[in-house]
Motif scaffolding. Structure first.
Motif, PDB file in Angstrom:
ATOM      1  N   MET A   1      -4.643  -6.240  -2.498  1.00  0.00           N
ATOM      2  CA  MET A   1      -4.149  -4.843  -2.007  1.00  0.00           C
ATOM      3  C   MET A   1      -5.102  -3.801  -2.773  1.00  0.00           C
ATOM      4  SD  MET A   1      -0.233  -5.562  -2.704  1.00  0.00           S
ATOM      5  CE  MET A   1       0.352  -3.853  -2.559  1.00  0.00           C
ATOM      6  N   ASP A   2      -6.325  -4.314  -2.959  1.00  0.00           N
ATOM      7  CA  ASP A   2      -7.554  -3.535  -3.498  1.00  0.00           C
ATOM      8  C   ASP A   2      -8.025  -2.826  -2.598  1.00  0.00           C
ATOM      9  OD1 ASP A   2      -8.860  -5.529  -2.681  1.00  0.00           O
ATOM     10  OD2 ASP A   2     -10.079  -5.830  -4.494  1.00  0.00           O
ATOM     11  N   ARG A   3      -7.818  -3.171  -1.261  1.00  0.00           N
ATOM     12  CA  ARG A   3      -8.804  -2.161  -0.042  1.00  0.00           C
ATOM     13  C   ARG A   3      -7.555  -1.961   1.083  1.00  0.00           C
ATOM     14  NH1 ARG A   3     -11.466  -7.873   1.330  1.00  0.00           N
ATOM     15  NH2 ARG A   3     -10.970  -8.370  -1.015  1.00  0.00           N
ATOM     16  N   PRO A   4      -8.197  -1.019   1.902  1.00  0.00           N
ATOM     17  CA  PRO A   4      -7.057  -0.789   2.962  1.00  0.00           C
ATOM     18  C   PRO A   4      -6.964  -1.811   4.157  1.00  0.00           C
ATOM     19  CG  PRO A   4      -8.996   0.842   2.772  1.00  0.00           C
ATOM     20  CD  PRO A   4      -9.215  -0.373   2.104  1.00  0.00           C
ATOM     21  N   MET A   5      -5.535  -2.004   4.422  1.00  0.00           N
ATOM     22  CA  MET A   5      -5.147  -3.094   5.331  1.00  0.00           C
ATOM     23  C   MET A   5      -5.984  -2.978   6.476  1.00  0.00           C
ATOM     24  SD  MET A   5      -1.565  -4.075   6.659  1.00  0.00           S
ATOM     25  CE  MET A   5      -0.466  -2.763   5.830  1.00  0.00           C
ATOM     26  N   ILE A   6      -6.241  -4.099   7.079  1.00  0.00           N
ATOM     27  CA  ILE A   6      -6.949  -4.068   8.359  1.00  0.00           C
ATOM     28  C   ILE A   6      -5.989  -4.446   9.610  1.00  0.00           C
ATOM     29  CG2 ILE A   6      -8.985  -4.873   7.350  1.00  0.00           C
ATOM     30  CD1 ILE A   6      -8.538  -7.853   8.058  1.00  0.00           C
ATOM     31  N   THR A   7      -6.021  -3.988  10.808  1.00  0.00           N
ATOM     32  CA  THR A   7      -5.208  -4.217  11.880  1.00  0.00           C
ATOM     33  C   THR A   7      -5.467  -5.663  12.534  1.00  0.00           C
ATOM     34  OG1 THR A   7      -6.356  -3.072  13.619  1.00  0.00           O
ATOM     35  CG2 THR A   7      -4.905  -1.797  12.221  1.00  0.00           C
ATOM     36  N   SER A  10      -8.726  -5.549  14.809  1.00  0.00           N
ATOM     37  CA  SER A  10      -9.865  -5.079  14.246  1.00  0.00           C
ATOM     38  C   SER A  10     -11.019  -6.074  14.559  1.00  0.00           C
ATOM     39  CB  SER A  10      -9.688  -4.409  13.191  1.00  0.00           C
ATOM     40  OG  SER A  10      -9.336  -5.489  12.113  1.00  0.00           O
ATOM     41  N   GLU A  12     -12.727  -6.957  11.727  1.00  0.00           N
ATOM     42  CA  GLU A  12     -12.268  -7.578  10.548  1.00  0.00           C
ATOM     43  C   GLU A  12     -11.225  -8.531  10.822  1.00  0.00           C
ATOM     44  OE1 GLU A  12     -13.978  -3.349   9.967  1.00  0.00           O
ATOM     45  OE2 GLU A  12     -12.118  -3.960  10.835  1.00  0.00           O
ATOM     46  N   TYR A  13     -10.199  -8.415  11.421  1.00  0.00           N
ATOM     47  CA  TYR A  13      -9.311  -9.270  11.479  1.00  0.00           C
ATOM     48  C   TYR A  13      -9.644 -10.618  12.234  1.00  0.00           C
ATOM     49  CZ  TYR A  13      -5.247 -12.070  12.496  1.00  0.00           C
ATOM     50  OH  TYR A  13      -4.280 -13.238  12.520  1.00  0.00           O
TER      51      TYR A  13
END
Length: 137
Positions: A1-7, A10, A12-13
């Motif tokens: 939870m130290d960075r924005p959630m990825i969809t 995306s 990244e996912y």
């Protein structure tokens, strides 16, 4: 939870998913396809009932999760013939002799009934199913 959630759509996912899948192949010792689901087992039961059974199946049960499989199929409008063995006992090929008619599209059971700790012999059950109706899945 130290960075924005990825969809889930995306890049990244997609990379994260590929990395997890690669590790699962190693951990499970398989080259077969791995199907990851972000949901409970009921999600998979419902998907199997909706996509694997058009009308009629045979549900085998020896405990709570076998009962749940049958409940999910019937709730989704499928006709399910039921073979029930006592809780704590495995479903055996003899229990389904003569029960896999040509109208049975699929036979479903729980391999490892965790409500009782009982394991069913999948290979033996599948062989019995195929001997009665090679078209049943």
């Amino acid at each position: 939870m130290d960075r924005p959630m990825i969809t889930h759509r995306s890049s990244e996912y997609k990379q994260l998913h590929a990395d997890i899948e690669e590790k699962l192949h190693k951990a499970l010792g398989t080259d077969n396809d791995i199907f990851m689901v972000a949901g409970s087992a009921t999600v998979l039961l419902e998907g199997a009932a909706r996509n694997g059974i058009r009308e009629h199946s045979l549900g085998l049960t020896s405990g709570s999760f076998g009962d749940r499989s049958i409940e999910v199929a019937t709730t989704n409008g499928r006709k399910v013939d039921v073979v029930r063995v006592p809780m704590g006992k495995a479903v055996k090929p003899a229990d389904i002799e003569g029960k896999v008619g040509k109208d049975i599209e699929a036979v479903h059971w729980v391999s490892n009934e965790s409500s009782t700790g009982v394991y069913c012999d999948n290979a033996a059950l599948a062989e019995e199913v195929r001997s009665q109706n090679p078209d049943a899945s």
